[in-house]
Design an enzyme around this catalytic site. Structure first.
Site, PDB file in Angstrom:
ATOM      1  N   ASP A  97       0.740  -0.798   0.018  1.00  0.00           N
ATOM      2  CA  ASP A  97      -0.209  -0.585  -0.166  1.00  0.00           C
ATOM      3  C   ASP A  97       0.422   1.217   0.042  1.00  0.00           C
ATOM      4  O   ASP A  97       0.064   2.502  -0.678  1.00  0.00           O
ATOM      5  CB  ASP A  97      -1.090  -0.183   1.619  1.00  0.00           C
ATOM      6  CG  ASP A  97      -2.182   0.342   1.159  1.00  0.00           C
ATOM      7  OD1 ASP A  97      -2.596   0.078  -0.136  1.00  0.00           O
ATOM      8  OD2 ASP A  97      -3.221   0.037   2.156  1.00  0.00           O
ATOM      9  N   ASN A 108       0.182   8.204   5.217  1.00  0.00           N
ATOM     10  CA  ASN A 108       1.815   7.222   5.458  1.00  0.00           C
ATOM     11  C   ASN A 108       1.716   5.888   7.029  1.00  0.00           C
ATOM     12  O   ASN A 108       2.778   5.484   7.038  1.00  0.00           O
ATOM     13  CB  ASN A 108       3.000   8.539   6.040  1.00  0.00           C
ATOM     14  CG  ASN A 108       1.844   9.381   7.490  1.00  0.00           C
ATOM     15  OD1 ASN A 108       0.791   9.148   7.550  1.00  0.00           O
ATOM     16  ND2 ASN A 108       2.248   9.491   7.706  1.00  0.00           N
ATOM     17  N   PRO A 165     -10.157   6.016   4.162  1.00  0.00           N
ATOM     18  CA  PRO A 165      -8.773   6.262   3.882  1.00  0.00           C
ATOM     19  C   PRO A 165      -8.441   6.847   3.000  1.00  0.00           C
ATOM     20  O   PRO A 165      -9.052   7.190   2.744  1.00  0.00           O
ATOM     21  CB  PRO A 165      -8.322   4.612   3.588  1.00  0.00           C
ATOM     22  CG  PRO A 165      -9.459   4.092   3.825  1.00  0.00           C
ATOM     23  CD  PRO A 165     -11.114   4.143   3.614  1.00  0.00           C
ATOM     24  N   SER A 185      -2.803  16.892   6.270  1.00  0.00           N
ATOM     25  CA  SER A 185      -2.074  17.804   6.153  1.00  0.00           C
ATOM     26  C   SER A 185      -2.684  19.265   6.247  1.00  0.00           C
ATOM     27  O   SER A 185      -3.808  19.361   6.744  1.00  0.00           O
ATOM     28  CB  SER A 185      -1.680  18.256   4.709  1.00  0.00           C
ATOM     29  OG  SER A 185      -3.378  18.314   3.976  1.00  0.00           O
ATOM     30  N   GLU A 244      -5.079  15.993  13.401  1.00  0.00           N
ATOM     31  CA  GLU A 244      -3.614  15.578  13.261  1.00  0.00           C
ATOM     32  C   GLU A 244      -3.051  16.262  12.356  1.00  0.00           C
ATOM     33  O   GLU A 244      -3.274  15.154  11.639  1.00  0.00           O
ATOM     34  CB  GLU A 244      -3.674  14.096  14.117  1.00  0.00           C
ATOM     35  CG  GLU A 244      -3.873  13.227  15.255  1.00  0.00           C
ATOM     36  CD  GLU A 244      -3.207  13.075  16.374  1.00  0.00           C
ATOM     37  OE1 GLU A 244      -1.722  14.180  16.185  1.00  0.00           O
ATOM     38  OE2 GLU A 244      -3.427  13.621  17.178  1.00  0.00           O
ATOM     39  N   GLY A 291       0.119  18.419  10.027  1.00  0.00           N
ATOM     40  CA  GLY A 291       1.240  18.725   9.849  1.00  0.00           C
ATOM     41  C   GLY A 291       2.523  18.711  10.846  1.00  0.00           C
ATOM     42  O   GLY A 291       1.946  19.811  11.883  1.00  0.00           O
ATOM     43  N   CYS A 350       4.893  12.794   9.887  1.00  0.00           N
ATOM     44  CA  CYS A 350       3.851  14.247  10.287  1.00  0.00           C
ATOM     45  C   CYS A 350       5.081  14.440  11.365  1.00  0.00           C
ATOM     46  O   CYS A 350       5.346  15.686  11.213  1.00  0.00           O
ATOM     47  CB  CYS A 350       3.258  13.864  10.787  1.00  0.00           C
ATOM     48  SG  CYS A 350       2.197  12.504  12.440  1.00  0.00           S
ATOM     49  N   GLU A 391       6.735  21.820   5.322  1.00  0.00           N
ATOM     50  CA  GLU A 391       6.485  20.464   5.330  1.00  0.00           C
ATOM     51  C   GLU A 391       6.969  19.861   4.060  1.00  0.00           C
ATOM     52  O   GLU A 391       6.423  20.792   3.550  1.00  0.00           O
ATOM     53  CB  GLU A 391       4.855  20.706   5.743  1.00  0.00           C
ATOM     54  CG  GLU A 391       5.457  19.122   6.128  1.00  0.00           C
ATOM     55  CD  GLU A 391       3.407  18.033   7.150  1.00  0.00           C
ATOM     56  OE1 GLU A 391       2.808  18.686   6.273  1.00  0.00           O
ATOM     57  OE2 GLU A 391       3.957  17.113   8.066  1.00  0.00           O
ATOM     58  N   GLU A 427      -4.841  12.450  20.201  1.00  0.00           N
ATOM     59  CA  GLU A 427      -4.670  10.902  20.111  1.00  0.00           C
ATOM     60  C   GLU A 427      -3.756  10.175  21.187  1.00  0.00           C
ATOM     61  O   GLU A 427      -2.962  10.073  21.499  1.00  0.00           O
ATOM     62  CB  GLU A 427      -4.688  10.183  18.387  1.00  0.00           C
ATOM     63  CG  GLU A 427      -5.330  10.562  17.907  1.00  0.00           C
ATOM     64  CD  GLU A 427      -5.171  10.840  16.587  1.00  0.00           C
ATOM     65  OE1 GLU A 427      -4.407   9.868  15.878  1.00  0.00           O
ATOM     66  OE2 GLU A 427      -6.461   9.906  15.646  1.00  0.00           O
TER      67      GLU A 427
HETATM   68  P1  NDP Z   1      -4.214  14.936   3.147  1.00  0.00           P
HETATM   69  O1  NDP Z   1      -4.361  16.657   4.099  1.00  0.00           O
HETATM   70  O2  NDP Z   1      -3.955  15.563   1.378  1.00  0.00           O
HETATM   71  O3  NDP Z   1      -5.380  13.964   2.857  1.00  0.00           O
HETATM   72  C1  NDP Z   1      -5.550  13.761   4.145  1.00  0.00           C
HETATM   73  C2  NDP Z   1      -6.941  13.159   3.754  1.00  0.00           C
HETATM   74  O4  NDP Z   1      -8.124  14.296   4.197  1.00  0.00           O
HETATM   75  C3  NDP Z   1      -7.210  12.461   2.985  1.00  0.00           C
HETATM   76  O5  NDP Z   1      -7.885  11.323   3.138  1.00  0.00           O
HETATM   77  C4  NDP Z   1      -7.454  12.679   2.136  1.00  0.00           C
HETATM   78  O6  NDP Z   1      -8.409  12.700   0.581  1.00  0.00           O
HETATM   79  C5  NDP Z   1      -8.693  13.871   2.679  1.00  0.00           C
HETATM   80  N1  NDP Z   1      -9.186  14.882   2.426  1.00  0.00           N
HETATM   81  C6  NDP Z   1      -8.778  15.991   1.599  1.00  0.00           C
HETATM   82  N2  NDP Z   1     -10.144  16.788   0.886  1.00  0.00           N
HETATM   83  C7  NDP Z   1     -11.170  16.815   2.297  1.00  0.00           C
HETATM   84  C8  NDP Z   1     -11.242  17.839   2.432  1.00  0.00           C
HETATM   85  N3  NDP Z   1     -12.004  19.056   1.939  1.00  0.00           N
HETATM   86  N4  NDP Z   1     -12.668  17.064   3.211  1.00  0.00           N
HETATM   87  C9  NDP Z   1     -12.241  15.751   3.952  1.00  0.00           C
HETATM   88  N5  NDP Z   1     -11.322  15.531   3.494  1.00  0.00           N
HETATM   89  C10 NDP Z   1     -10.873  15.583   2.910  1.00  0.00           C
HETATM   90  O7  NDP Z   1      -2.822  14.603   3.596  1.00  0.00           O
HETATM   91  P2  NDP Z   1      -1.996  13.628   2.836  1.00  0.00           P
HETATM   92  O8  NDP Z   1      -2.860  11.947   2.749  1.00  0.00           O
HETATM   93  O9  NDP Z   1      -1.032  14.372   2.053  1.00  0.00           O
HETATM   94  O10 NDP Z   1      -0.802  12.964   4.309  1.00  0.00           O
HETATM   95  C11 NDP Z   1       0.467  14.215   3.919  1.00  0.00           C
HETATM   96  C12 NDP Z   1       0.005  14.959   5.058  1.00  0.00           C
HETATM   97  O11 NDP Z   1      -0.371  13.738   6.739  1.00  0.00           O
HETATM   98  C13 NDP Z   1       1.044  15.649   6.060  1.00  0.00           C
HETATM   99  O12 NDP Z   1       0.470  16.964   5.690  1.00  0.00           O
HETATM  100  C14 NDP Z   1       1.284  14.877   7.369  1.00  0.00           C
HETATM  101  O13 NDP Z   1       2.280  15.544   8.347  1.00  0.00           O
HETATM  102  C15 NDP Z   1      -0.262  14.882   7.793  1.00  0.00           C
HETATM  103  N6  NDP Z   1      -0.262  13.620   9.203  1.00  0.00           N
HETATM  104  C16 NDP Z   1       0.249  14.060  10.611  1.00  0.00           C
HETATM  105  C17 NDP Z   1      -0.538  13.089  11.069  1.00  0.00           C
HETATM  106  C18 NDP Z   1      -0.354  13.555  12.459  1.00  0.00           C
HETATM  107  O14 NDP Z   1      -1.147  12.715  12.824  1.00  0.00           O
HETATM  108  N7  NDP Z   1      -0.280  14.994  13.182  1.00  0.00           N
HETATM  109  C19 NDP Z   1       0.627  11.535  11.021  1.00  0.00           C
HETATM  110  C20 NDP Z   1       0.292  11.060   9.795  1.00  0.00           C
HETATM  111  C21 NDP Z   1       0.342  12.141   7.911  1.00  0.00           C
HETATM  112  P3  NDP Z   1      -7.655  12.033  -0.380  1.00  0.00           P
HETATM  113  O15 NDP Z   1      -6.417  11.115  -0.333  1.00  0.00           O
HETATM  114  O16 NDP Z   1      -8.329  11.796  -1.325  1.00  0.00           O
HETATM  115  O17 NDP Z   1      -6.147  13.451  -0.697  1.00  0.00           O
END
Ligand code: NDP
Length: 483
Positions: free
Chosen positions: A93, A152, A176, A228, A249, A251, A283, A380, A457
């Site tokens: 994955d 991730n 997811p 993010s 949670e 970035g 993150c 980031e 969390e």
């Molecule tokens: P994104 O913010 O692009 O996406 C996160 C999730 O939100 C995805 O499932 C995405 O769907 C969904 N999403 C996007 N737009 C919307 C919306 N308008 N309304 C509701 N859901 C939405 O993050 P990434 O997947 O690129 O992951 C990387 C980011 O996650 C980094 O900034 C990282 O730091 C953060 N992160 C934070 C953690 C923490 O615990 N603090 C842990 C792990 C990562 P889709 O996939 O379709 O875009």
């Protein structure tokens, strides 16, 4: 291994397919090959998932905490027993090396299920005496929770959100990331096999629009996002319009400070764990590495030597210690940052290029002589790129470390005990490390301050974010009314 899931969604205790939704290819990051396909949830699928979660919630909340906890702990056992299968799947994955996924992903998810399974029976209210009268409180579930995950840690995030939500008597619809749709389906399957009634934990696939549709649904009481900061701002605003509970949670651009009295070898290990584990797609990574000037060159020399020992290759091979980026898109984003680092005058110490093989591999990259205003020190990157900055004294480095919109994590390496605790207290961050980096045990609260998030969390703190307290006033005498 079979990587094509039985169906796209898991709703009401069963796999559900609806090919009317937009197809989403599952791509193995190590080769770029398509290894499966799911379909984004249509409005009908979203409705089915929410109806199912709503219908199951009263029955689930009516069970005793002991019964709910037993199911969660059984799910933890099944997850552990299937660790190899889940780890191989997580590697397909995400592209993360099996060496990592076999010890960090399903394992951490199982820890969450076990921990919150253990807490479920102890979620009680209080008795507050008020003279003859008294108040008692009831700790009640919020209702239906929506979990939205980043790419991730797909298994871990599905469990970190699901376990406390379910322990408190909520039900969940989890979406997811579209980049990593496989693992959460297995979590749903395992919870159901462990005895969670149909509808208690559902998974729907989709792009951001599916997430957005779930967040604005009136039938949802709570939204927990890992993603993010820009997505967090959108989701927070949409949830506020409906007055929903939130956990965010988000970035980070965390500081990692290495003083000249630190154990150098240990500090290098910490910097590697805080920048190159999961190819830097973590993150809480400490990507702004402040190194006290006197040890800078020694640090860089030892770091470069150690990075040379990274085994880059097929992530399913247990010998591989450094895998690809999750996607072509993320690889391009990180390459853009590497180019910016060079354009803005940072010194490229090592790495900087794509690895010449199929898939989305980037070399572990280190920049030195980075200044606070450079893009690679402010934004980031979410890839294997470390920025090393010099500093002279503690007061100066603390001000610079905190000069960021983010506040997810921070770390310090020093042998001076007093300084270590002073620095930890001074960090504007939710999760801090002393002589270590990136440990995330389920017993400890995890989360950010400032733009990095809202809520926590893991640990008992998560219970506060998945339940609410009701006060019941009990009068023993008559009510005294003025007229
Ligand atoms: P994104 O913010 O692009 O996406 C996160 C999730 O939100 C995805 O499932 C995405 O769907 C969904 N999403 C996007 N737009 C919307 C919306 N308008 N309304 C509701 N859901 C939405 O993050 P990434 O997947 O690129 O992951 C990387 C980011 O996650 C980094 O900034 C990282 O730091 C953060 N992160 C934070 C953690 C923490 O615990 N603090 C842990 C792990 C990562 P889709 O996939 O379709 O875009």
């Amino acid at each position: 291994m079979q990587t094509q899931p039985t169906a796209s969604h898991f709703i009401g205790g069963a796999y559900v397919e609806d090919t009317a939704g937009t197809p989403i290819d599952v791509i193995y990051p190590a080769t770029g090959e398509v290894i499966g396909r799911v379909h984004s949830a249509t409005p009908a699928i979203i409705d089915q998932a929410l109806t199912s979660a709503r219908a199951a919630q009263a029955e689930w909340a009516a069970m005793t905490g002991t019964e709910r906890g037993r199911i969660l702990r059984r799910a933890a056992d099944i997850l552990r027993a299937r660790n190899h299968e889940l780890s191989v799947l997580e590697t397909y994955d995400t592209g993360k090396p099996y060496q990592e996924t076999s010890v960090a992903d399903a394992t951490s998810g199982a820890d969450a299920l076990e921990y919150f399974g253990g807490l479920a029976a102890s979620l009680t209210g209080e008795h507050i005496p008020l003279g003859e009268d008294w108040v008692y409180t009831r700790r009640e579930p919020l209702g239906v929770c929506v979990g939205i995950g980043a790419w991730n840690y797909p298994t871990q995030i599905a469990c970190w959100k699901g376990a406390p939500a379910l322990a408190c008597g909520n039900t969940m619809v989890f979406k997811p990331s579209e980049t990593t749709p496989l693992c959460a389906l297995k979590v749903a399957e395992i919870l159901h096999e462990a005895g969670a009634p149909a509808g208690v934990y559902n998974v729907v696939q989709g792009l951001g629009d599916v997430g957005a549709a779930l967040v604005s649904e009136p039938r949802v009481d709570k939204v927990s996002l890992t993603g993010s900061v820009p997505t967090g701002r959108k989701v927070y605003a949409a949830a506020a319009a409906e007055m929903k509970h939130v956990t965010m949670e988000l970035g980070g651009k965390s500081p990692l400070i290495i003083f000249d009295d630190a154990d150098l070898e240990n500090a290098v290990s910490g910097a590697i764990m805080g920048n190159f584990y999961s190819s830097g797609q973590v993150c809480s990574n400490g990507t702004r590495v402040f190194v006290q000037s006197g040890i800078k060159e020694a640090f860089l020399a030892r770091l470069t030597e150690r990075l040379g020992k990274a085994v880059i290759g097929d992530p399913q091979d247990p010998e591989t210690s450094f895998g690809p980026m999750v996607s072509a898109r993320q690889t391009e984003i990180v390459q853009g940052y590497i180019a910016k680092g060079q354009d803005e005058g940072a010194r490229l110490v090592t790495g900087g290029k794509r690895v010449e093989r199929d898939g989305f591999f980037l070399e572990p990259t280190v920049f030195a002589d980075v200044t606070d205003d450079m893009t690679i020190a402010r934004e980031e990157i979410f890839g294997p790129v470390m920025a090393v900055l010099d500093f002279e004294d503690e007061a100066d480095v603390m001000a610079r470390a905190n000069d960021t919109e983010f506040g997810l994590a921070a770390g310090v390496f020093t042998r001076d005990l007093t300084r270590a605790h002073r620095v930890a207290a001074g960090f504007e961050a939710g999760t801090c490390f002393i002589n270590s980096y990136n440990d995330a045990p389920v017993e400890a609260p995890f989360g950010g301050v400032k733009a990095s998030g809202v809520g926590r969390e893991n640990s008992k703190a998560a219970i506060e974010h998945y339940s609410q307290v009701k006060s019941v006033y009990v009068r023993m005498g008559d009510v005294e009314a003025p007229f």
